[in-house]
Write a protein that holds these residues in place. Structure first.
Motif, PDB file in Angstrom:
ATOM      1  N   LEU A   1       0.822  -1.198   0.000  1.00 14.39           N
ATOM      2  CA  LEU A   1       0.000   0.000   0.000  1.00 14.39           C
ATOM      3  C   LEU A   1       0.863   1.257   0.000  1.00 14.39           C
ATOM      4  O   LEU A   1       0.647   2.179  -0.786  1.00 14.39           O
ATOM      5  CB  LEU A   1      -0.926   0.004   1.222  1.00 14.39           C
ATOM      6  CG  LEU A   1      -1.776   1.262   1.438  1.00 14.39           C
ATOM      7  CD1 LEU A   1      -2.766   1.429   0.288  1.00 14.39           C
ATOM      8  CD2 LEU A   1      -2.526   1.178   2.767  1.00 14.39           C
ATOM      9  N   GLY A   2       1.856   1.285   0.881  1.00 15.06           N
ATOM     10  CA  GLY A   2       2.663   2.491   1.055  1.00 15.06           C
ATOM     11  C   GLY A   2       3.662   2.736  -0.056  1.00 15.06           C
ATOM     12  O   GLY A   2       4.006   3.889  -0.347  1.00 15.06           O
ATOM     13  N   ARG A   3       4.145   1.647  -0.699  1.00 12.55           N
ATOM     14  CA  ARG A   3       5.200   1.815  -1.698  1.00 12.55           C
ATOM     15  C   ARG A   3       4.923   1.115  -3.023  1.00 12.55           C
ATOM     16  O   ARG A   3       5.765   1.153  -3.924  1.00 12.55           O
ATOM     17  CB  ARG A   3       6.525   1.288  -1.125  1.00 12.55           C
ATOM     18  CG  ARG A   3       7.001   2.078   0.085  1.00 12.55           C
ATOM     19  CD  ARG A   3       8.318   1.552   0.611  1.00 12.55           C
ATOM     20  NE  ARG A   3       8.840   2.407   1.670  1.00 12.55           N
ATOM     21  CZ  ARG A   3       9.951   2.162   2.354  1.00 12.55           C
ATOM     22  NH1 ARG A   3      10.665   1.061   2.082  1.00 12.55           N
ATOM     23  NH2 ARG A   3      10.366   2.980   3.292  1.00 12.55           N
ATOM     24  N   GLY A   4       3.792   0.449  -3.148  1.00 10.80           N
ATOM     25  CA  GLY A   4       3.533  -0.316  -4.363  1.00 10.80           C
ATOM     26  C   GLY A   4       4.492  -1.469  -4.516  1.00 10.80           C
ATOM     27  O   GLY A   4       4.776  -1.918  -5.632  1.00 10.80           O
ATOM     28  N   ASP A   5       5.011  -1.956  -3.382  1.00  8.19           N
ATOM     29  CA  ASP A   5       6.048  -2.995  -3.389  1.00  8.19           C
ATOM     30  C   ASP A   5       5.391  -4.370  -3.401  1.00  8.19           C
ATOM     31  O   ASP A   5       5.175  -4.994  -2.361  1.00  8.19           O
ATOM     32  CB  ASP A   5       6.941  -2.830  -2.155  1.00  8.19           C
ATOM     33  CG  ASP A   5       8.240  -3.607  -2.255  1.00  8.19           C
ATOM     34  OD1 ASP A   5       8.438  -4.292  -3.272  1.00  8.19           O
ATOM     35  OD2 ASP A   5       9.052  -3.524  -1.315  1.00  8.19           O
TER      36      ASP A   5
ATOM     37  N   SER B   1       3.087  -1.204  -9.014  1.00  7.92           N
ATOM     38  CA  SER B   1       3.409   0.193  -9.311  1.00  7.92           C
ATOM     39  C   SER B   1       2.823   0.587 -10.669  1.00  7.92           C
ATOM     40  O   SER B   1       3.546   0.719 -11.664  1.00  7.92           O
ATOM     41  CB  SER B   1       4.926   0.397  -9.291  1.00  7.92           C
ATOM     42  OG  SER B   1       5.481  -0.031  -8.068  1.00  7.92           O
ATOM     43  N   TYR B   2       1.523   0.780 -10.716  1.00  3.95           N
ATOM     44  CA  TYR B   2       0.808   1.012 -11.966  1.00  3.95           C
ATOM     45  C   TYR B   2       0.339   2.456 -12.124  1.00  3.95           C
ATOM     46  O   TYR B   2      -0.555   2.733 -12.936  1.00  3.95           O
ATOM     47  CB  TYR B   2      -0.405   0.065 -12.039  1.00  3.95           C
ATOM     48  CG  TYR B   2      -0.183  -1.110 -12.972  1.00  3.95           C
ATOM     49  CD1 TYR B   2       1.006  -1.816 -12.964  1.00  3.95           C
ATOM     50  CD2 TYR B   2      -1.173  -1.511 -13.861  1.00  3.95           C
ATOM     51  CE1 TYR B   2       1.211  -2.891 -13.811  1.00  3.95           C
ATOM     52  CE2 TYR B   2      -0.973  -2.588 -14.714  1.00  3.95           C
ATOM     53  CZ  TYR B   2       0.216  -3.267 -14.684  1.00  3.95           C
ATOM     54  OH  TYR B   2       0.413  -4.333 -15.531  1.00  3.95           O
ATOM     55  N   ALA B   3       0.927   3.383 -11.376  1.00  5.01           N
ATOM     56  CA  ALA B   3       0.464   4.773 -11.447  1.00  5.01           C
ATOM     57  C   ALA B   3       0.638   5.341 -12.850  1.00  5.01           C
ATOM     58  O   ALA B   3      -0.261   6.015 -13.384  1.00  5.01           O
ATOM     59  CB  ALA B   3       1.208   5.629 -10.433  1.00  5.01           C
ATOM     60  N   VAL B   4       1.788   5.074 -13.496  1.00 10.33           N
ATOM     61  CA  VAL B   4       2.031   5.580 -14.849  1.00 10.33           C
ATOM     62  C   VAL B   4       1.061   4.930 -15.834  1.00 10.33           C
ATOM     63  O   VAL B   4       0.499   5.600 -16.712  1.00 10.33           O
ATOM     64  CB  VAL B   4       3.488   5.332 -15.271  1.00 10.33           C
ATOM     65  CG1 VAL B   4       3.686   5.613 -16.759  1.00 10.33           C
ATOM     66  CG2 VAL B   4       4.436   6.191 -14.440  1.00 10.33           C
ATOM     67  N   ASN B   5       0.833   3.621 -15.681  1.00  8.02           N
ATOM     68  CA  ASN B   5      -0.097   2.921 -16.558  1.00  8.02           C
ATOM     69  C   ASN B   5      -1.494   3.531 -16.486  1.00  8.02           C
ATOM     70  O   ASN B   5      -2.153   3.751 -17.508  1.00  8.02           O
ATOM     71  CB  ASN B   5      -0.172   1.438 -16.181  1.00  8.02           C
ATOM     72  CG  ASN B   5       1.177   0.765 -16.171  1.00  8.02           C
ATOM     73  OD1 ASN B   5       2.097   1.216 -15.495  1.00  8.02           O
ATOM     74  ND2 ASN B   5       1.320  -0.322 -16.908  1.00  8.02           N
TER      75      ASN B   5
END
Length: 282
Positions: A32-36, A158-162
């Motif tokens: 949640l905190g880091r998309g890890d 980590s799909y923020a850019v997607n």
């Protein structure tokens, strides 16, 4: 809505079903905190997951790239079985498997399965086709294969850019995106693999570009080869897509979505979509 969703979490060596609105991770979970973490989206048809093996293999590879402890196929299958236990046979679903680093070093990872109906928009795109825009990812095509810290080929959280790419597409009136490298080579969609037909051959970008190895395109290429349809991994460009006989974006749940518009230019599929869908249908 809650009766249309299912959740199961891996606890103390067992898959535990929980109510869909019950919290299952702490706010300090590093997923949640880091998309890890990593994930997979698995198609559910008639209460079954016919392509689960391929997704579990890719999940294991993604976990290895992130140095995550994967609980293994037996655990994932137990989680899938837990959410499928009372799922209606006539409801097509999407089962999402999540693996995060949990609380970090010295603590077990977080593993859970979520099941929900396939969204109506996904079905629409599958049946009606999609309008696509091309966007630059800003990295050279061969760089991620030489930069393991960029996690090329891993399906990470980590799909923020997607998601930002998809929002941009929607803002300009399109449904989806084809990402390109710094020098203009084709890469992939934010949640899909690019495939095009040209000169009697099916093409898709090579994995050394750092793209995710698509489970659906692997199945399509295997079956196409058996059906006498040649396949090849090609360093293509957007111009190649414009010149192609047909273009599709492939993914596990949406299957083959034919591209009917590319960068505002309408295009046909030369009648090939039916053949692609038939190859993927069983």
């Amino acid at each position: 809505m809650s009766d249309q969703r299912r959740v199961a979490v891996w606890r103390d060596g067992a898959a535990v079903p929980v109510p869909a609105d019950e919290p299952v991770v702490t706010a300090f979970d590093q997923g949640l905190g880091r998309g890890d973490g990593v994930f997979e989206s698995v198609a559910v048809l008639h209460r079954g997951t016919p392509h689960l093996d391929a997704h579990l293999a890719r999940m294991a590879t993604s976990a290895q790239l992130l140095e995550l402890l994967d609980p293994g196929p037996a655990a994932w299958r137990a989680l899938v079985d837990a959410v499928l236990a009372d799922w209606p046979d006539d409801v097509e679903g999407v089962c999402r498997l999540f693996l995060t680093r949990g609380l970090g070093e010295g603590f077990p990872p977080t593993a859970l399965a979520l099941l929900s109906p396939v969204p109506a928009e996904t079905v629409r795109q599958r049946t009606e086709g999609i309008a696509v825009v091309s966007l630059g990812l800003g990295v050279p095509a061969d760089f991620r294969s030489r930069a393991p810290w960029l996690l090329g080929g891993a399906k990470t959280l980590s799909y923020a850019v997607n998601m930002a790419a998809l929002r941009h597409a929607h803002a300009v009136g399109a449904d989806d995106v084809v990402l390109t490298s710094l020098e203009g080579r084709l890469l992939e969609g934010p949640t899909s693999t690019v495939v095009w037909a040209a000169d009697g051959t099916l093409h898709t970008p090579p994995l050394e570009t750092g793209i995710l190895p698509g489970t659906t395109v692997a199945r399509l290429f295997e079956r196409a080869a058996d059906d006498g349809w040649p396949t090849v991994w090609t360093h293509g460009t957007v111009d190649d897509l414009h010149a192609a006989d047909a273009v599709w974006l492939l993914s596990g749940v949406r299957s083959a979505a034919v591209v009917h518009t590319l960068d505002g230019v309408a295009r046909s599929d030369a009648g090939l979509t039916a053949r692609v869908r038939a190859l993927l249908a069983h």
